[in-house]
Design a protein around this motif. Structure first.
Motif, PDB file in Angstrom:
ATOM      1  N   CYS A 206     -15.369  -7.027  23.791  1.00 25.29           N
ATOM      2  CA  CYS A 206     -14.907  -6.597  22.463  1.00 25.29           C
ATOM      3  C   CYS A 206     -16.064  -6.052  21.630  1.00 25.29           C
ATOM      4  O   CYS A 206     -15.900  -5.076  20.891  1.00 25.29           O
TER       5      CYS A 206
ATOM      6  N   SER B 109     -16.046  -2.339  20.202  1.00 24.33           N
ATOM      7  CA  SER B 109     -15.914  -2.259  18.741  1.00 24.33           C
ATOM      8  C   SER B 109     -16.850  -1.225  18.132  1.00 24.33           C
ATOM      9  O   SER B 109     -16.555  -0.667  17.067  1.00 24.33           O
TER      10      SER B 109
ATOM     11  N   VAL C 156     -15.273   1.446  15.488  1.00 23.33           N
ATOM     12  CA  VAL C 156     -15.758   1.541  14.106  1.00 23.33           C
ATOM     13  C   VAL C 156     -16.226   2.962  13.800  1.00 23.33           C
ATOM     14  O   VAL C 156     -15.930   3.518  12.733  1.00 23.33           O
TER      15      VAL C 156
ATOM     16  N   SER D  88      -9.968   1.364  13.638  1.00 22.66           N
ATOM     17  CA  SER D  88      -9.752  -0.054  13.373  1.00 22.66           C
ATOM     18  C   SER D  88      -8.259  -0.391  13.339  1.00 22.66           C
ATOM     19  O   SER D  88      -7.811  -1.396  13.904  1.00 22.66           O
TER      20      SER D  88
ATOM     21  N   GLY E 165      -6.748  -0.550  16.794  1.00 21.34           N
ATOM     22  CA  GLY E 165      -6.993  -1.837  17.442  1.00 21.34           C
ATOM     23  C   GLY E 165      -6.033  -2.897  16.961  1.00 21.34           C
ATOM     24  O   GLY E 165      -5.526  -3.712  17.752  1.00 21.34           O
TER      25      GLY E 165
ATOM     26  N   LEU F 164     -12.284  -7.197  17.786  1.00 21.74           N
ATOM     27  CA  LEU F 164     -12.414  -5.782  18.105  1.00 21.74           C
ATOM     28  C   LEU F 164     -13.141  -4.994  17.016  1.00 21.74           C
ATOM     29  O   LEU F 164     -13.598  -3.881  17.264  1.00 21.74           O
ATOM     30  N   ILE F 165     -13.221  -5.522  15.819  1.00 20.98           N
ATOM     31  CA  ILE F 165     -13.774  -4.757  14.699  1.00 20.98           C
ATOM     32  C   ILE F 165     -15.035  -5.391  14.114  1.00 20.98           C
ATOM     33  O   ILE F 165     -16.021  -4.699  13.847  1.00 20.98           O
TER      34      ILE F 165
ATOM     35  N   GLY G 249     -18.708  -4.699  15.729  1.00 21.76           N
ATOM     36  CA  GLY G 249     -19.167  -3.328  15.522  1.00 21.76           C
ATOM     37  C   GLY G 249     -19.483  -3.042  14.068  1.00 21.76           C
ATOM     38  O   GLY G 249     -20.460  -2.350  13.756  1.00 21.76           O
TER      39      GLY G 249
END
Length: 282
Positions: free
Chosen positions: A27, A31, A35, A40, A43, A203-204, A207
């Motif tokens: 992830c 990410s 980003v 975002s 995701g 996932l966010i 990053g």
């Protein structure tokens, strides 16, 4: 040393550490591109849209990963159809598709007779990961990470300048489709750790945190997974000694790291009062 070693004496904790580390690293790498491209919300959409697939896989006796992957790819396809064949913008298409699919999943969870508590799909069941789940996560995680590493230059060019990528013979459409497929695979990997609801954070947040700390993509691809892995370990240890849910503690650790970076990052930190420089490729 005793405090560090005690949780590792249990098999379920060992599996929890391995699964969370694999999910965090995969992830974290993905990410960075999410980003930079501004995906975002995509995701978020894919992570929620896999829920009905997981429930249907349970009904059919198939592995959860199969159902999650099918519905993740289905969500991506539906978003593309709605976006390309209507007057709606991408954010509206994403909102329609992921909320409807997520609602379908919630309905299925509520009506499907089950001896298994399907609610752990929503919120994760990190301490209940079986050996079969561990093997599945390792295989999918290795596949996803290998593709990301091998295609990192093409994906970086696609993120910064899709027009130039097309001019040198790359297909932005294919690269975007590949990245979305990898997103679906990554969601399946992280699903075992934190559940549908919190997958988007993994996932966010790594990053986003790395972006605050550096303006170079090459450094982001190192900082994000390293930070995510450290937060995974810290979160699991905290959950063990505080007797709290493991998945949410991992996400809280990542949120804490983001808050520190947001305040104290050398260039982009709020207390530094210097705007972040534009991201650069090298």
């Amino acid at each position: 040393m005793e405090l560090l070693a005690e949780p590792l004496a249990y098999g379920f904790m060992q599996r929890a550490f391995v699964v969370s580390l694999v999910a965090a690293v995969v992830c974290g790498v993905l990410s960075c591109w999410l980003v930079l491209i501004g995906w975002s919300l995509m995701g978020d959409a894919v992570s929620h849209a896999v829920l009905p697939g997981v429930v249907l896989a349970y009904l059919l006796g198939a592995p959860f990963a199969v159902g999650a992957l099918v519905f993740g790819l289905l969500a991506v396809g539906l978003i593309g159809v709605v976006r390309d064949r209507s007057v709606l913008r991408e954010d509206a298409a994403i909102g329609v598709v992921f909320t409807v699919l997520f609602a379908l999943g919630l309905v299925l969870v509520s009506v499907v007779p089950s001896q298994t508590d399907l609610n752990h799909i929503l919120f994760g069941n990190l301490l209940g990961v079986s050996t079969a789940d561990l093997v599945q996560v390792l295989a999918l995680g290795a596949l996803t990470l290998a593709v990301l590493v091998l295609k990192r230059r093409d994906l970086t060019l696609y993120a910064f300048d899709p027009t130039h990528a097309q001019a040198i013979g790359l297909s932005p459409r294919r690269l975007g489709a590949m990245l979305l497929a990898l997103l679906a695979l990554t969601v399946v990997v992280a699903l075992q750790a934190v559940g549908v609801v919190l997958v988007v954070a993994m996932l966010i947040v790594p990053g986003a945190t790395a972006r605050l700390l550096t303006d170079r993509i090459s450094r982001m691809l190192v900082i994000a997974p390293a930070l995510a892995a450290a937060c995974a370990v810290a979160g699991i240890y905290a959950s063990y000694y505080l007797d709290t849910a493991s998945g949410p503690m991992v996400v809280l650790a990542q949120g804490t790291a983001f808050a520190v970076a947001y305040l104290l990052a050398p260039r982009a930190g709020l207390l530094r009062r210097r705007p972040p420089a534009p991201a650069r490729v090298a």
